[in-house]
Motif scaffolding. Sequence first.
Motif, PDB file in Angstrom:
ATOM      1  N   PRO A 127       0.845  -1.204   0.000  1.00 13.26           N
ATOM      2  CA  PRO A 127       0.000   0.000   0.000  1.00 13.26           C
ATOM      3  C   PRO A 127       0.880   1.254   0.000  1.00 13.26           C
ATOM      4  CG  PRO A 127      -0.082  -1.108   2.145  1.00 13.26           C
ATOM      5  CD  PRO A 127       0.796  -1.938   1.282  1.00 13.26           C
ATOM      6  N   GLY A 128       0.308   2.367  -0.433  1.00  5.70           N
ATOM      7  CA  GLY A 128       1.067   3.620  -0.448  1.00  5.70           C
ATOM      8  C   GLY A 128       1.458   4.012  -1.858  1.00  5.70           C
ATOM      9  N   ASP A 129       2.497   4.794  -1.985  1.00 10.76           N
ATOM     10  CA  ASP A 129       2.874   5.351  -3.289  1.00 10.76           C
ATOM     11  C   ASP A 129       3.686   4.348  -4.105  1.00 10.76           C
ATOM     12  OD1 ASP A 129       4.273   8.616  -4.278  1.00 10.76           O
ATOM     13  OD2 ASP A 129       2.966   7.174  -5.304  1.00 10.76           O
ATOM     14  N   TRP A 130       3.096   3.184  -4.300  1.00 13.27           N
ATOM     15  CA  TRP A 130       3.729   2.117  -5.073  1.00 13.27           C
ATOM     16  C   TRP A 130       2.694   1.552  -6.035  1.00 13.27           C
ATOM     17  CZ3 TRP A 130       8.746   2.284  -4.167  1.00 13.27           C
ATOM     18  CH2 TRP A 130       9.199   2.750  -2.922  1.00 13.27           C
ATOM     19  N   ASN A 131       3.097   1.397  -7.303  1.00 16.33           N
ATOM     20  CA  ASN A 131       2.154   0.874  -8.300  1.00 16.33           C
ATOM     21  C   ASN A 131       1.619  -0.507  -7.926  1.00 16.33           C
ATOM     22  OD1 ASN A 131       2.744   3.160  -9.842  1.00 16.33           O
ATOM     23  ND2 ASN A 131       2.720   1.997 -11.761  1.00 16.33           N
ATOM     24  N   GLY A 132       0.416  -0.793  -8.406  1.00 13.88           N
ATOM     25  CA  GLY A 132      -0.140  -2.131  -8.255  1.00 13.88           C
ATOM     26  C   GLY A 132       0.296  -3.009  -9.416  1.00 13.88           C
ATOM     27  N   ALA A 133      -0.290  -4.203  -9.462  1.00 14.87           N
ATOM     28  CA  ALA A 133       0.048  -5.139 -10.534  1.00 14.87           C
ATOM     29  C   ALA A 133      -1.223  -5.504 -11.284  1.00 14.87           C
ATOM     30  CB  ALA A 133       0.708  -6.385  -9.959  1.00 14.87           C
ATOM     31  N   GLY A 134      -1.193  -5.375 -12.591  1.00 12.80           N
ATOM     32  CA  GLY A 134      -2.371  -5.650 -13.393  1.00 12.80           C
ATOM     33  C   GLY A 134      -2.131  -6.755 -14.395  1.00 12.80           C
ATOM     34  N   ALA A 135      -3.170  -7.023 -15.194  1.00 10.76           N
ATOM     35  CA  ALA A 135      -3.038  -7.956 -16.315  1.00 10.76           C
ATOM     36  C   ALA A 135      -3.815  -7.336 -17.469  1.00 10.76           C
ATOM     37  CB  ALA A 135      -3.586  -9.330 -15.951  1.00 10.76           C
ATOM     38  N   HIS A 136      -3.297  -6.214 -17.967  1.00  9.82           N
ATOM     39  CA  HIS A 136      -3.948  -5.515 -19.068  1.00  9.82           C
ATOM     40  C   HIS A 136      -4.167  -6.492 -20.206  1.00  9.82           C
ATOM     41  CE1 HIS A 136      -1.527  -1.821 -17.469  1.00  9.82           C
ATOM     42  NE2 HIS A 136      -2.517  -2.142 -16.660  1.00  9.82           N
ATOM     43  N   THR A 137      -5.373  -6.456 -20.747  1.00  4.97           N
ATOM     44  CA  THR A 137      -5.731  -7.422 -21.781  1.00  4.97           C
ATOM     45  C   THR A 137      -6.021  -6.696 -23.077  1.00  4.97           C
ATOM     46  OG1 THR A 137      -6.572  -8.904 -20.088  1.00  4.97           O
ATOM     47  CG2 THR A 137      -7.318  -9.307 -22.337  1.00  4.97           C
ATOM     48  N   ASN A 138      -5.156  -6.905 -24.049  1.00  4.80           N
ATOM     49  CA  ASN A 138      -5.314  -6.296 -25.360  1.00  4.80           C
ATOM     50  C   ASN A 138      -6.177  -7.206 -26.221  1.00  4.80           C
ATOM     51  OD1 ASN A 138      -3.203  -3.901 -25.332  1.00  4.80           O
ATOM     52  ND2 ASN A 138      -2.232  -5.651 -24.345  1.00  4.80           N
ATOM     53  N   TYR A 139      -7.067  -6.620 -27.020  1.00  6.46           N
ATOM     54  CA  TYR A 139      -8.113  -7.401 -27.688  1.00  6.46           C
ATOM     55  C   TYR A 139      -8.410  -6.853 -29.071  1.00  6.46           C
ATOM     56  CZ  TYR A 139     -12.981  -9.020 -28.388  1.00  6.46           C
ATOM     57  OH  TYR A 139     -14.142  -9.565 -28.869  1.00  6.46           O
ATOM     58  N   SER A 140      -8.604  -7.750 -30.009  1.00  4.10           N
ATOM     59  CA  SER A 140      -9.092  -7.336 -31.319  1.00  4.10           C
ATOM     60  C   SER A 140      -9.879  -8.478 -31.937  1.00  4.10           C
ATOM     61  CB  SER A 140      -7.934  -6.965 -32.246  1.00  4.10           C
ATOM     62  OG  SER A 140      -7.222  -8.127 -32.634  1.00  4.10           O
ATOM     63  N   THR A 141     -10.751  -8.119 -32.870  1.00  5.89           N
ATOM     64  CA  THR A 141     -11.501  -9.107 -33.636  1.00  5.89           C
ATOM     65  C   THR A 141     -11.225  -8.838 -35.099  1.00  5.89           C
ATOM     66  OG1 THR A 141     -13.388  -7.636 -33.815  1.00  5.89           O
ATOM     67  CG2 THR A 141     -13.370  -9.160 -31.950  1.00  5.89           C
ATOM     68  N   LYS A 142     -11.687  -9.746 -35.941  1.00  6.14           N
ATOM     69  CA  LYS A 142     -11.479  -9.590 -37.379  1.00  6.14           C
ATOM     70  C   LYS A 142     -12.009  -8.223 -37.823  1.00  6.14           C
ATOM     71  CE  LYS A 142     -11.361 -13.160 -40.810  1.00  6.14           C
ATOM     72  NZ  LYS A 142     -11.823 -14.526 -40.994  1.00  6.14           N
ATOM     73  N   ALA A 177     -16.430  -7.227 -11.387  1.00  5.61           N
ATOM     74  CA  ALA A 177     -16.626  -8.309 -10.403  1.00  5.61           C
ATOM     75  C   ALA A 177     -15.854  -9.562 -10.792  1.00  5.61           C
ATOM     76  CB  ALA A 177     -18.118  -8.630 -10.288  1.00  5.61           C
ATOM     77  N   ALA A 178     -15.565  -9.712 -12.073  1.00  2.00           N
ATOM     78  CA  ALA A 178     -14.871 -10.923 -12.535  1.00  2.00           C
ATOM     79  C   ALA A 178     -13.404 -10.676 -12.846  1.00  2.00           C
ATOM     80  CB  ALA A 178     -15.568 -11.444 -13.796  1.00  2.00           C
ATOM     81  N   TYR A 179     -12.914  -9.456 -12.588  1.00  2.00           N
ATOM     82  CA  TYR A 179     -11.569  -9.085 -13.023  1.00  2.00           C
ATOM     83  C   TYR A 179     -10.483  -9.258 -11.963  1.00  2.00           C
ATOM     84  CZ  TYR A 179     -12.611  -7.262 -17.721  1.00  2.00           C
ATOM     85  OH  TYR A 179     -12.939  -7.135 -19.053  1.00  2.00           O
ATOM     86  N   GLY A 180     -10.789  -9.980 -10.879  1.00  2.08           N
ATOM     87  CA  GLY A 180      -9.737 -10.268  -9.900  1.00  2.08           C
ATOM     88  C   GLY A 180     -10.077  -9.766  -8.507  1.00  2.08           C
ATOM     89  N   GLU A 181      -9.780 -10.611  -7.495  1.00  2.00           N
ATOM     90  CA  GLU A 181     -10.035 -10.258  -6.092  1.00  2.00           C
ATOM     91  C   GLU A 181      -9.074  -9.172  -5.624  1.00  2.00           C
ATOM     92  OE1 GLU A 181     -13.109 -12.335  -5.751  1.00  2.00           O
ATOM     93  OE2 GLU A 181     -12.293 -11.581  -3.853  1.00  2.00           O
ATOM     94  N   GLY A 182      -9.593  -8.224  -4.868  1.00  3.45           N
ATOM     95  CA  GLY A 182      -8.717  -7.215  -4.296  1.00  3.45           C
ATOM     96  C   GLY A 182      -8.391  -6.068  -5.229  1.00  3.45           C
ATOM     97  N   ASN A 183      -9.073  -6.032  -6.374  1.00  4.06           N
ATOM     98  CA  ASN A 183      -8.766  -5.012  -7.371  1.00  4.06           C
ATOM     99  C   ASN A 183      -9.076  -3.599  -6.879  1.00  4.06           C
ATOM    100  OD1 ASN A 183      -7.665  -4.450  -9.866  1.00  4.06           O
ATOM    101  ND2 ASN A 183      -9.422  -5.162 -11.061  1.00  4.06           N
ATOM    102  N   GLU A 184      -9.975  -3.506  -5.882  1.00  4.76           N
ATOM    103  CA  GLU A 184     -10.329  -2.175  -5.384  1.00  4.76           C
ATOM    104  C   GLU A 184      -9.138  -1.509  -4.682  1.00  4.76           C
ATOM    105  OE1 GLU A 184     -11.519  -5.045  -4.388  1.00  4.76           O
ATOM    106  OE2 GLU A 184     -10.908  -5.197  -2.278  1.00  4.76           O
ATOM    107  N   ARG A 185      -8.174  -2.323  -4.218  1.00  7.04           N
ATOM    108  CA  ARG A 185      -6.987  -1.738  -3.598  1.00  7.04           C
ATOM    109  C   ARG A 185      -6.053  -1.165  -4.666  1.00  7.04           C
ATOM    110  NH1 ARG A 185      -3.938  -5.826  -1.690  1.00  7.04           N
ATOM    111  NH2 ARG A 185      -5.326  -7.552  -2.238  1.00  7.04           N
ATOM    112  N   ARG A 186      -6.252  -1.638  -5.912  1.00  6.74           N
ATOM    113  CA  ARG A 186      -5.371  -1.221  -7.003  1.00  6.74           C
ATOM    114  C   ARG A 186      -5.982  -0.117  -7.870  1.00  6.74           C
ATOM    115  NH1 ARG A 186      -6.163  -3.734 -12.086  1.00  6.74           N
ATOM    116  NH2 ARG A 186      -4.740  -2.860 -13.622  1.00  6.74           N
ATOM    117  N   LEU A 187      -7.263  -0.264  -8.237  1.00  2.00           N
ATOM    118  CA  LEU A 187      -7.903   0.705  -9.143  1.00  2.00           C
ATOM    119  C   LEU A 187      -8.390   1.916  -8.356  1.00  2.00           C
ATOM    120  CD1 LEU A 187      -9.937  -1.628 -11.542  1.00  2.00           C
ATOM    121  CD2 LEU A 187      -7.714  -0.547 -11.940  1.00  2.00           C
ATOM    122  N   THR A 188      -7.460   2.844  -8.117  1.00  5.63           N
ATOM    123  CA  THR A 188      -7.757   3.996  -7.270  1.00  5.63           C
ATOM    124  C   THR A 188      -7.878   5.290  -8.059  1.00  5.63           C
ATOM    125  OG1 THR A 188      -5.404   4.395  -7.029  1.00  5.63           O
ATOM    126  CG2 THR A 188      -6.442   3.001  -5.359  1.00  5.63           C
TER     127      THR A 188
END
Lengths: 356, 356
Positions: free
Chosen positions: A240-255, A282-293
């Motif tokens: 916690p504090g002035d340290w970045n969180g860890a994500g799993a950014h998902t890049n997406y494309s279709t035809k 709700a499906a994007y990972g537990e504890g995400n509220e501590r990260r998405l600030t």
Amino acid sequence: MALLSDLINLDLSNTTDKIIAEYVWIGGSGMDLRSKARTLPGPVTDPAKLPKWNYDGSSTDQAPGDDSEVILYPQAVFKDPFRRGNNILVMCDTYTPAGDPIPTNKRFNAAKIFSHSDVAAEEPWYGIEQEYTLLQKDVKWPLGWPVGGFPGPQGPYYCGVGADKSFGRDIVNSHYKACLYAGINISGINGEVMPGQWEFQVGPCVGIHAGDQLWIARYILERITEIAGVALSFDPKPIPGDWNGAGAHTNYSTKSMRNDGGIHVIKKAIEKLGLRHKEHIAAYGEGNERRLTGRHETADINSFSWGVANRGASIRVGRDTEKAGKGYFEDRRPASNMDPYVVTSMIAETTILWKP
Amino acid sequence: MSLLSDLVNLNLSDCTEKIIAEYIWIGGSGMDLRSKARTVSGRVSDPSKLPKWNYDGSSTGQAPGEDSEVILYPQAIFKDPFRRGNNILVMCDAYTPAGEPIPTNKRCAAAKIFSHPDVVAEEPWYGIEQEYTLLQKDVKWPIGWPLGGYPGPQGPYYCGVGVDKAFGRDIVDSHYKACLYAGINISGINGEVMPGQWEFQVGPAVGICAADELWVARYILERITEIAGVVLSFDPKPIQGDWNGAGAHTNYSTKSTRCDRGYEVIKKAIEKLGLRHKEHISAYGEGNERRLTGRHETADINTFLWGVANRGASIRVGRDTEKEGKGYFEDRRPASNMDPYVVTSMIAETTIVWKP
């Protein structure tokens, strides 16, 4: 230990046709990886030709003790970078003896979505940016951080070089080569903003393969940190504090997005994602509220926003895509501990199948 | 860790055509090196055949968060001494999405100067003597120095041998071989006057190549010190008092100075440099005033003087050059933390293009 490594590295192809297959599955928490190995009479590359197996589900919180067998269905085969030779890693999913997916089996539902004709026709591609933190083994404090204290503030560490800026590169680099060896489509690595944090990217992969490959890449990473004596964390906000969180950014494309005029398809897709923001979160990972600030290159968990080149938005569209009028977009909301089967199939479902 | 090194050293050429390209760039301070890696589908030896890439400039002090993409243009390729095989290091410079060099990109202006027809015709050669200091990791005190104290005074350490005189030779020697492997024109190394300080030389290299090679040599050095658990410093005066500073003496010649009667051309060039002393000094590295004191083999920062074999001068001409009437000269003013793009192009500009 010279003799032990001689034995571990024995090349058995000269003495036997037998191979070792390490069956890998996801345990009861939805994030704990498990594996065990068996001998097979000869080399196999097709998962359909591998035998189903079973394990003690009562030891992984996935079955009661008096009816403990959970069946493993092989789904994807990769070369084993640890045993090498003709030995393999096998990504599996889990079923009851009656043939139903057990509750923690998220792959089954994802596979259904990906085989829907509308989804299959759109050939959805995914590129997942998996972030993770390395921790010192006995104190669970990040690697390279002074015990009982903190390193200098963020700034020098992103893609940094040097003993005071980069911690654990040998783990990251052996993981990169091990994944390439295994046949995983690992597209790159970089040091992250928080010291001791790293990222690797898997993709582009089509449909269900993205989830399979990411899970095996996570397995290989945990095996490598085990060798290195370092603990692996997928917690989305390890400090916690002035340290970045860890994500799993998902890049997406279709035809449709990759073809001319795709930018309009992209904007429509983003609109639909905005209408289902709460369900996705709700499906994007537990504890995400501590990260998405809303700070540290994230968007606030309760807002949905998108922008070109904007790392503070929920969804970012790259300048290349904007300029070319077609391409892909990046969902920055998923946490590092997300289940890629869930996230990839949900994005496909919302943007291709769902009608508002 | 023998198993980890098996993985880090995996030779992938047997199982895939893919290679790993490590893109290197200079960060927001003008001295911080950054890098990240990507998978490329096959071998590449021509930088123009590599894809442009981008990075998060908001994490390196080079772009705002809401418009964070900075574009990387590959400029020079070297073999990767860490991953070996067909893997490569790629020196890049940094641009806005619109195609403008960002303010910290000094290569772009240097390349313009080096493509000026008068400069091209003169084929400017550079040999840069890069000095640097090795520091213990957690206390930032030079390696080999006692904590809380000082080693014996300068005297025995210059090119010294022995456990009480040479500190960190394994770093210096692995760097030397790694650079040769990479294809960098490293011409030599030596232990310096201050204990824990070393020097390597890159050159002769023509035009913009000198700086490309020096930056990648610096990158390789920082990767090696990272492995060794030692901190690398390019500070021009790391320890106050009766201890030498660290410079980046830049040796220079042109076609005219290398031809008969070149000595006259050299004297004219030195004259021009004298007329622009202040401008050069302000571009020759931050903190240089702590180093250029007139003592410790330097000339005072406010004085411009030159002499044959004079290490206390701003510019030194070698006895060989004086005797043969042609050759090169050494600008001793640049500090160890100078930017070689700036220094090399400025020397060319002042001596070839500028008219007093």
